[in-house]
Design an enzyme around this catalytic site. Structure first.
Site, PDB file in Angstrom:
ATOM      1  N   ARG A 167       0.799   9.760  14.182  1.00  0.00           N
ATOM      2  CA  ARG A 167       0.466  10.339  12.885  1.00  0.00           C
ATOM      3  C   ARG A 167      -0.431  11.539  13.097  1.00  0.00           C
ATOM      4  O   ARG A 167      -1.464  11.443  13.753  1.00  0.00           O
ATOM      5  CB  ARG A 167      -0.231   9.306  12.023  1.00  0.00           C
ATOM      6  CG  ARG A 167      -0.048   9.622  10.575  1.00  0.00           C
ATOM      7  CD  ARG A 167      -0.885   8.804   9.694  1.00  0.00           C
ATOM      8  NE  ARG A 167      -0.354   7.517   9.383  1.00  0.00           N
ATOM      9  CZ  ARG A 167      -1.116   6.433   9.335  1.00  0.00           C
ATOM     10  NH1 ARG A 167      -2.384   6.495   9.654  1.00  0.00           N
ATOM     11  NH2 ARG A 167      -0.599   5.289   8.984  1.00  0.00           N
ATOM     12  N   VAL A 210      -9.873   1.193  12.760  1.00  0.00           N
ATOM     13  CA  VAL A 210     -10.062   1.332  14.206  1.00  0.00           C
ATOM     14  C   VAL A 210     -11.426   1.923  14.575  1.00  0.00           C
ATOM     15  O   VAL A 210     -12.083   1.451  15.506  1.00  0.00           O
ATOM     16  CB  VAL A 210      -8.877   2.120  14.821  1.00  0.00           C
ATOM     17  CG1 VAL A 210      -8.848   3.580  14.404  1.00  0.00           C
ATOM     18  CG2 VAL A 210      -8.893   1.995  16.319  1.00  0.00           C
ATOM     19  N   GLY A 258      -1.973   0.730  23.010  1.00  0.00           N
ATOM     20  CA  GLY A 258      -2.932   1.795  22.710  1.00  0.00           C
ATOM     21  C   GLY A 258      -2.344   3.188  22.829  1.00  0.00           C
ATOM     22  O   GLY A 258      -3.072   4.179  22.772  1.00  0.00           O
ATOM     23  N   SER A 287     -14.334   1.909  12.903  1.00  0.00           N
ATOM     24  CA  SER A 287     -15.440   0.975  12.669  1.00  0.00           C
ATOM     25  C   SER A 287     -15.370  -0.194  13.652  1.00  0.00           C
ATOM     26  O   SER A 287     -16.379  -0.586  14.246  1.00  0.00           O
ATOM     27  CB  SER A 287     -15.437   0.490  11.219  1.00  0.00           C
ATOM     28  OG  SER A 287     -14.148   0.150  10.795  1.00  0.00           O
ATOM     29  N   TYR A 317       0.839  -1.202   0.000  1.00  0.00           N
ATOM     30  CA  TYR A 317       0.000   0.000   0.000  1.00  0.00           C
ATOM     31  C   TYR A 317       0.878   1.259   0.000  1.00  0.00           C
ATOM     32  O   TYR A 317       0.725   2.130  -0.871  1.00  0.00           O
ATOM     33  CB  TYR A 317      -0.893  -0.038   1.241  1.00  0.00           C
ATOM     34  CG  TYR A 317      -1.892   1.088   1.353  1.00  0.00           C
ATOM     35  CD1 TYR A 317      -3.009   1.147   0.526  1.00  0.00           C
ATOM     36  CD2 TYR A 317      -1.729   2.094   2.314  1.00  0.00           C
ATOM     37  CE1 TYR A 317      -3.941   2.175   0.649  1.00  0.00           C
ATOM     38  CE2 TYR A 317      -2.656   3.116   2.444  1.00  0.00           C
ATOM     39  CZ  TYR A 317      -3.758   3.158   1.613  1.00  0.00           C
ATOM     40  OH  TYR A 317      -4.672   4.173   1.735  1.00  0.00           O
ATOM     41  N   ASP A 318       1.819   1.315   0.952  1.00  0.00           N
ATOM     42  CA  ASP A 318       2.625   2.533   1.114  1.00  0.00           C
ATOM     43  C   ASP A 318       3.455   2.820  -0.139  1.00  0.00           C
ATOM     44  O   ASP A 318       3.450   3.938  -0.660  1.00  0.00           O
ATOM     45  CB  ASP A 318       3.597   2.396   2.299  1.00  0.00           C
ATOM     46  CG  ASP A 318       2.890   2.125   3.617  1.00  0.00           C
ATOM     47  OD1 ASP A 318       1.673   1.906   3.601  1.00  0.00           O
ATOM     48  OD2 ASP A 318       3.557   2.132   4.665  1.00  0.00           O
ATOM     49  N   GLU A 319       4.170   1.792  -0.605  1.00  0.00           N
ATOM     50  CA  GLU A 319       5.046   2.002  -1.764  1.00  0.00           C
ATOM     51  C   GLU A 319       4.239   2.134  -3.054  1.00  0.00           C
ATOM     52  O   GLU A 319       4.627   2.855  -3.963  1.00  0.00           O
ATOM     53  CB  GLU A 319       6.080   0.877  -1.881  1.00  0.00           C
ATOM     54  CG  GLU A 319       7.046   0.796  -0.700  1.00  0.00           C
ATOM     55  CD  GLU A 319       8.056   1.938  -0.643  1.00  0.00           C
ATOM     56  OE1 GLU A 319       7.843   3.009  -1.245  1.00  0.00           O
ATOM     57  OE2 GLU A 319       9.085   1.750   0.039  1.00  0.00           O
TER      58      GLU A 319
HETATM   59  P1  NAD Z   1     -12.697   1.822   0.344  1.00  0.00           P
HETATM   60  O1  NAD Z   1     -12.038   0.488   0.425  1.00  0.00           O
HETATM   61  O2  NAD Z   1     -13.997   1.993   1.038  1.00  0.00           O
HETATM   62  O3  NAD Z   1     -12.897   2.263  -1.166  1.00  0.00           O
HETATM   63  C1  NAD Z   1     -12.023   1.881  -2.197  1.00  0.00           C
HETATM   64  C2  NAD Z   1     -12.868   1.572  -3.426  1.00  0.00           C
HETATM   65  O4  NAD Z   1     -11.990   1.211  -4.510  1.00  0.00           O
HETATM   66  C3  NAD Z   1     -13.821   0.390  -3.218  1.00  0.00           C
HETATM   67  O5  NAD Z   1     -15.087   0.728  -3.691  1.00  0.00           O
HETATM   68  C4  NAD Z   1     -13.187  -0.735  -4.018  1.00  0.00           C
HETATM   69  O6  NAD Z   1     -14.121  -1.689  -4.449  1.00  0.00           O
HETATM   70  C5  NAD Z   1     -12.533   0.044  -5.142  1.00  0.00           C
HETATM   71  N1  NAD Z   1     -11.417  -0.662  -5.787  1.00  0.00           N
HETATM   72  C6  NAD Z   1     -10.380  -1.306  -5.194  1.00  0.00           C
HETATM   73  N2  NAD Z   1      -9.564  -1.810  -6.117  1.00  0.00           N
HETATM   74  C7  NAD Z   1     -10.069  -1.459  -7.331  1.00  0.00           C
HETATM   75  C8  NAD Z   1      -9.677  -1.698  -8.674  1.00  0.00           C
HETATM   76  N3  NAD Z   1      -8.567  -2.378  -8.965  1.00  0.00           N
HETATM   77  N4  NAD Z   1     -10.456  -1.203  -9.668  1.00  0.00           N
HETATM   78  C9  NAD Z   1     -11.600  -0.513  -9.396  1.00  0.00           C
HETATM   79  N5  NAD Z   1     -12.021  -0.265  -8.139  1.00  0.00           N
HETATM   80  C10 NAD Z   1     -11.261  -0.742  -7.123  1.00  0.00           C
HETATM   81  O7  NAD Z   1     -11.643   2.876   0.883  1.00  0.00           O
HETATM   82  P2  NAD Z   1     -11.800   4.437   1.155  1.00  0.00           P
HETATM   83  O8  NAD Z   1     -11.560   4.652   2.591  1.00  0.00           O
HETATM   84  O9  NAD Z   1     -13.029   4.974   0.546  1.00  0.00           O
HETATM   85  O10 NAD Z   1     -10.528   4.996   0.381  1.00  0.00           O
HETATM   86  C11 NAD Z   1     -10.628   5.613  -0.896  1.00  0.00           C
HETATM   87  C12 NAD Z   1      -9.256   6.091  -1.321  1.00  0.00           C
HETATM   88  O11 NAD Z   1      -8.765   7.043  -0.366  1.00  0.00           O
HETATM   89  C13 NAD Z   1      -8.221   4.978  -1.432  1.00  0.00           C
HETATM   90  O12 NAD Z   1      -7.414   5.233  -2.555  1.00  0.00           O
HETATM   91  C14 NAD Z   1      -7.414   5.120  -0.168  1.00  0.00           C
HETATM   92  O13 NAD Z   1      -6.104   4.685  -0.327  1.00  0.00           O
HETATM   93  C15 NAD Z   1      -7.487   6.619   0.082  1.00  0.00           C
HETATM   94  N6  NAD Z   1      -7.316   6.950   1.509  1.00  0.00           N
HETATM   95  C16 NAD Z   1      -8.327   6.727   2.395  1.00  0.00           C
HETATM   96  C17 NAD Z   1      -8.121   7.019   3.738  1.00  0.00           C
HETATM   97  C18 NAD Z   1      -9.203   6.829   4.778  1.00  0.00           C
HETATM   98  O14 NAD Z   1      -8.962   7.098   5.952  1.00  0.00           O
HETATM   99  N7  NAD Z   1     -10.401   6.429   4.423  1.00  0.00           N
HETATM  100  C19 NAD Z   1      -6.881   7.517   4.170  1.00  0.00           C
HETATM  101  C20 NAD Z   1      -5.873   7.678   3.230  1.00  0.00           C
HETATM  102  C21 NAD Z   1      -6.099   7.417   1.897  1.00  0.00           C
HETATM  103  N1  UDP Z   2      -6.236  -0.585  15.910  1.00  0.00           N
HETATM  104  C1  UDP Z   2      -6.564  -1.107  17.153  1.00  0.00           C
HETATM  105  N2  UDP Z   2      -7.636  -1.949  17.250  1.00  0.00           N
HETATM  106  C2  UDP Z   2      -8.395  -2.285  16.174  1.00  0.00           C
HETATM  107  C3  UDP Z   2      -8.070  -1.751  14.902  1.00  0.00           C
HETATM  108  C4  UDP Z   2      -6.978  -0.911  14.799  1.00  0.00           C
HETATM  109  O1  UDP Z   2      -5.921  -0.810  18.160  1.00  0.00           O
HETATM  110  O2  UDP Z   2      -9.350  -3.067  16.356  1.00  0.00           O
HETATM  111  C5  UDP Z   2      -5.097   0.333  15.804  1.00  0.00           C
HETATM  112  C6  UDP Z   2      -4.076  -0.002  14.723  1.00  0.00           C
HETATM  113  O3  UDP Z   2      -3.117  -0.910  15.197  1.00  0.00           O
HETATM  114  C7  UDP Z   2      -3.483   1.368  14.442  1.00  0.00           C
HETATM  115  C8  UDP Z   2      -4.665   2.319  14.662  1.00  0.00           C
HETATM  116  O4  UDP Z   2      -5.607   1.600  15.446  1.00  0.00           O
HETATM  117  O5  UDP Z   2      -2.483   1.679  15.374  1.00  0.00           O
HETATM  118  C9  UDP Z   2      -5.331   2.785  13.366  1.00  0.00           C
HETATM  119  O6  UDP Z   2      -5.611   1.621  12.602  1.00  0.00           O
HETATM  120  P1  UDP Z   2      -6.388   1.697  11.219  1.00  0.00           P
HETATM  121  O7  UDP Z   2      -6.316   0.330  10.628  1.00  0.00           O
HETATM  122  O8  UDP Z   2      -7.714   2.299  11.421  1.00  0.00           O
HETATM  123  O9  UDP Z   2      -5.564   2.738  10.334  1.00  0.00           O
HETATM  124  P2  UDP Z   2      -4.011   2.955  10.013  1.00  0.00           P
HETATM  125  O10 UDP Z   2      -3.147   2.070  10.863  1.00  0.00           O
HETATM  126  O11 UDP Z   2      -3.890   2.648   8.577  1.00  0.00           O
HETATM  127  O12 UDP Z   2      -3.824   4.381  10.361  1.00  0.00           O
END
Ligand code: NAD
Ligand code: UDP
Length: 321
Positions: A284, A194, A214, A196, A152-154
């Site tokens: 973060r 976290v 935590g 949800s 994801y990151d890279e």
């Molecule tokens: P999400 O998983 O709810 O939505 C992602 C959507 O992309 C889904 O509908 C999934 O079916 C679709 N998808 C995945 N792979 C696909 C593919 N190959 N082709 C077509 N559709 C595809 O996630 P989200 O939270 O809505 O995130 C949306 C975007 O925002 C993502 O790119 C995510 O990396 C970025 N983002 C979200 C957050 C956050 O906190 N929600 C934080 C940082 C970045």
């Molecule tokens: N986390 C947790 N309990 C959970 C789900 C996540 O303690 O049931 C922690 C997780 O290890 C991370 C933080 O909550 O430190 C945020 O996690 P999330 O997956 O929501 O996002 P991200 O790590 O990508 O910021």
């Protein structure tokens, strides 16, 4: 102008439009009078998220995987397609990298052909486990290139590279947003993130699973604030390409978040500790100085209020079975 020789609003493509953020963005774009095309492979997204807009006359959905080329005519592209929660992006890590990298190449190619402005949903994960705090955009990050979060990151870092190279090489109008943790209605109840997880556990009076002790921190942005920033960024002058941090700078430990959710729900849940996943960032928090200056934007909905707006959504899902 269209074939009827009348001015219409923009034709906007939203990839990942059936997901959490994408569904809110589609709704907002329709409310603003645009013609919206949602493209999604429904890996983590669902048609349930689209039910309120599915019959809108200016809304279309196409089942399509962005790792394959797409030929449509649009004025703007929001590229959101990519699973965002660790359990989903780690399920098929090769596909995750392909979605970010091949997906970016395909959408940038489309933008180049139709001369569309294109927005990339990048992420705070490009900073990895940061040793600069809070994170400004000019910090290059501290990222493991071969760990379980690397797909994801890279992948997202490579997508940023592609966006800026298309910008320099082909003069494409790009908008790169680095999104920090966002929450709200339409999150997948089982996606393991976290907010949800904790709300669902508290509503069921089950133990709240804290990974590690935590003490790690995150900053949580309510979805409506984030979508407002997307729109302002897309509408900002072309010379502002980003990257720009979008998130809420209010910082909370994961334990504080758990206690707040228990409190708001009045749950009888207790806190239990589970092993911390690999490469889990310890802190973060976005530095949003640039977003304030360039977009006149900052979040308006703080954590407690945002949680109060989110909890009823999960209550409804749980009561529907
Ligand atoms: P999400 O998983 O709810 O939505 C992602 C959507 O992309 C889904 O509908 C999934 O079916 C679709 N998808 C995945 N792979 C696909 C593919 N190959 N082709 C077509 N559709 C595809 O996630 P989200 O939270 O809505 O995130 C949306 C975007 O925002 C993502 O790119 C995510 O990396 C970025 N983002 C979200 C957050 C956050 O906190 N929600 C934080 C940082 C970045
Ligand atoms: N986390 C947790 N309990 C959970 C789900 C996540 O303690 O049931 C922690 C997780 O290890 C991370 C933080 O909550 O430190 C945020 O996690 P999330 O997956 O929501 O996002 P991200 O790590 O990508 O910021």
């Amino acid at each position: 102008m269209n074939a009827f020789n009348c001015k219409f609003n923009k034709r906007v493509l939203v990839t990942g439009g059936a997901g959490f953020l994408g569904s809110h963005l589609c709704q907002r774009l329709l409310d603003d009078g645009h013609d919206v095309l949602c493209v999604d492979n429904f890996f983590t997204g669902t048609k349930h998220n689209l039910l309120p807009i599915i019959d809108h006359p200016f809304f279309e959905v196409v089942r399509h995987d962005v790792t394959f080329p797409l030929y449509v005519e649009v004025d703007e592209i929001y590229n959101l397609a990519c699973p965002a929660s660790p359990i989903h992006y780690q399920f098929d890590p090769v596909q995750t990298t392909k979605t970010s990298v091949h997906g970016a190449i395909n959408m940038l190619g489309l933008a180049k052909r139709v001369k569309a402005r294109i927005f990339q949903a990048s992420t705070s994960e490009v900073y990895g486990d940061p040793d600069v705090h809070p994170q400004p955009e000019d910090y290059w990050g501290h990222v493991n290139p071969r760990g379980i979060r690397s797909c994801y990151d890279e992948g997202k870092r490579c997508a940023e590279t592609l966006f800026f190279d298309y910008h320099r090489q082909h003069k494409l109008r790009i908008k790169v947003a680095r999104i920090f943790n966002t929450y709200g209605p339409n999150m997948h109840p089982n996606d393991g993130r976290v907010v949800s997880n904790f709300i669902v556990q508290a509503l069921k009076n089950e133990p709240i699973t804290i990974y590690g002790d935590g003490s790690q921190s995150r900053s949580f942005c309510y979805v409506d604030d984030l979508i407002e920033a997307f729109i302002r960024f897309m509408d900002a002058p072309d010379d502002f390409a980003g990257p720009v941090n979008l998130g809420n700078p209010g910082e909370f430990t994961i334990r504080e978040l758990a206690e707040k959710i228990i409190d708001l729900i009045g749950a009888r849940s207790r806190l239990i500790e589970k092993p911390l996943p690999g490469d889990d960032p310890t802190q973060r928090c976005p530095d949003i100085t640039l977003a304030r200056e360039k977009l006149g934007w900052e979040p308006t909905i703080q954590l407690e209020e945002g949680l109060k707006r989110t909890i009823p959504y999960f209550e409804k899902i749980l009561s529907a079975g």
